[in-house]
Design an enzyme around this catalytic site. Structure first.
Site, PDB file in Angstrom:
ATOM      1  N   ASP A 235      -9.758  -5.066  -4.407  1.00  0.00           N
ATOM      2  CA  ASP A 235      -9.140  -4.117  -3.474  1.00  0.00           C
ATOM      3  C   ASP A 235      -9.976  -2.837  -3.426  1.00  0.00           C
ATOM      4  O   ASP A 235     -10.076  -2.136  -4.433  1.00  0.00           O
ATOM      5  CB  ASP A 235      -7.712  -3.802  -3.936  1.00  0.00           C
ATOM      6  CG  ASP A 235      -6.920  -3.016  -2.900  1.00  0.00           C
ATOM      7  OD1 ASP A 235      -7.526  -2.231  -2.143  1.00  0.00           O
ATOM      8  OD2 ASP A 235      -5.680  -3.167  -2.849  1.00  0.00           O
TER       9      ASP A 235
ATOM     10  N   SER B 236       0.830  -1.198   0.000  1.00  0.00           N
ATOM     11  CA  SER B 236       0.000   0.000   0.000  1.00  0.00           C
ATOM     12  C   SER B 236       0.873   1.260   0.000  1.00  0.00           C
ATOM     13  O   SER B 236       1.676   1.450  -0.904  1.00  0.00           O
ATOM     14  CB  SER B 236      -0.950  -0.044   1.201  1.00  0.00           C
ATOM     15  OG  SER B 236      -1.946   0.938   1.113  1.00  0.00           O
TER      16      SER B 236
ATOM     17  N   HIS C 254      -7.778  -5.680   0.285  1.00  0.00           N
ATOM     18  CA  HIS C 254      -6.578  -4.829   0.318  1.00  0.00           C
ATOM     19  C   HIS C 254      -5.402  -5.438   1.077  1.00  0.00           C
ATOM     20  O   HIS C 254      -4.256  -5.114   0.798  1.00  0.00           O
ATOM     21  CB  HIS C 254      -6.942  -3.474   0.928  1.00  0.00           C
ATOM     22  CG  HIS C 254      -5.811  -2.487   0.954  1.00  0.00           C
ATOM     23  ND1 HIS C 254      -5.162  -2.063  -0.186  1.00  0.00           N
ATOM     24  CD2 HIS C 254      -5.194  -1.855   1.991  1.00  0.00           C
ATOM     25  CE1 HIS C 254      -4.212  -1.204   0.141  1.00  0.00           C
ATOM     26  NE2 HIS C 254      -4.208  -1.062   1.446  1.00  0.00           N
TER      27      HIS C 254
END
EC number: 3.1.-.-
Length: 386
Positions: free
Chosen positions: A321, A234, A360
């Site tokens: 995601d 991320s 995610h």
């Protein structure tokens, strides 16, 4: 005489009663007045629900006006105070899970992990966890920091893990990934950037990148000839590409770079983030919300960095995601795959289907992950030894 008086009294009473009875007929005042009483009671009963409805509508209208005012005011507040947007990018003030002692990784089920503190710069201290390969688990029990540092020189590859925003190095999904990587035979070194967890300092893109560089050099000074890989997740993918670009420029690249749920750059990610949905079509969205991020010195330009990176690249992204859209990871892969800097290195993109539900941060659950890493990093290790 008495009879006469009584008769007068009776007649007087009768006359008064008759007058009282006749009065409504003649003038209607008393009659109307008497009829008004039940009518007034009926009116009150009707007015009460009307009054309640009016009160509810008034409060609802007041709430709508207040929400509309806040909706309009927030963009101006963000524009006037860019630090607000920086806080929302980093989310370093969100510490989850709460009430964990980062000095005791064993409380999170990491019995073969040691907690360190390193000092990248003056007045900056960062907390580090070092998890040894599962094969060394028994030997690691009760050992001190010196033993763990020496263990980096054993014949096992090392992964430097760079986490995303919010939370700490003790986040649940992060801990589960450490366990998976350890079971596959990797040392895992991770840390909290300055301003996160128990690390001291103020967060910034430059500072986060420098922290990562310091930890990488610390690992290389102890790992001998063992391969060192960098894994970013991320927001950590932005730190990872910043770091690897810098390492490649000084001609000390890592053996491979792994990007999990990456974006192209912070502006495109902010535009696509779920938090921005209610303002995405607000007039001047870029000026109000994206320019303050740039003003704060935050770019995390993965799409630019990959043009200067010369090492094997693996991108992992789940199609479902909700935080970093899948299309941004795919776009980054397309940029890297056509970049001249990767012409002598492997670039691979691995999607995870929506039905798997990895979203995610749950790619570590994939039963295919060990095979993916073994095949990709195995080739990188062969290149390393050649």
């Amino acid at each position: 005489m008495r009879k006469r008086n009584e008769s007068v009294t009776v007649e007087h009473e009768r006359g008064a009663a008759a007058a009282a009875a006749a009065a409504p007929l003649d003038k209607g005042c008393n009659l109307r007045h008497s009829l008004r009483l039940p009518a007034a009671a009926g009116d009150t009963g009707m007015k009460r629900p009307l009054g309640r409805r009016y009160g509810l509508w008034f409060r609802l209208r007041k709430l709508i006006i207040w929400l509309l005012g806040m909706y309009i005011a927030i963009p101006f507040l963000v524009k006037l105070c860019p630090a607000i947007q920086a806080k929302l990018v980093f989310l370093n003030f969100v510490r989850v899970p709460y009430f964990i002692d980062l000095k005791r990784p064993q409380d999170q089920g990491l019995n073969h992990t040691c907690n360190y503190y390193l000092q990248p710069e003056e007045d900056v201290t960062i907390g580090v966890w070092h998890t040894v390969p599962a094969a060394l688990w028994k030997n690691a029990r009760g050992k001190d920091q010196l033993w763990f540092e020496d263990a980096l020189g054993s014949s096992h590859p090392v992964i430097l893990y760079l986490h995303g925003n919010a939370g700490t190095r003790g986040g649940d999904h992060r801990v589960e990934l450490y366990k998976v990587l350890s079971s596959l035979g990797y040392h895992v070194v991770t840390f909290d950037y300055r301003g996160w967890g128990d690390s001291v300092g103020s967060p910034s893109e430059r500072g986060m990148t420098y922290d990562a560089l310091h930890v990488f050099d610390w690992i290389k000074a102890r790992s001998g000839d063992n391969p060192v890989y960098i894994w970013g997740h991320s927001l950590g993918t932005g730190v990872a590409t910043n770091l690897v670009r810098r390492l490649c420029e000084r001609e000390t690249p890592p053996d491979a770079l792994i990007l999990e749920s990456p974006f192209t750059n912070i502006r495109e990610e902010a535009r696509s983030h779920p938090f921005s949905v209610i303002y995405r079509y607000f007039p001047g969205f870029d000026w109000f919300f994206l320019d303050p991020i740039t003003t704060s010195g935050i770019k995390f330009a993965n799409d630019e960095n990959v043009k200067y990176i010369s090492c094997s690249l693996l991108i992992l992204h789940a199609e479902d995601d909700p935080v970093v859209p899948f299309h941004l990871g795919k776009k980054l892969y397309n940029i890297a795959a056509t970049s001249r800097s990767f012409r002598d290195y492997k670039v691979q993109f691995v999607p995870f289907h929506t039905d798997l539900g990895y979203r995610h941060k749950y790619i570590y659950r994939s039963p295919e992950l060990p095979r993916i890493l073994r095949e990709f990093l195995g080739k990188s290790e062969q290149e390393h030894h050649h």
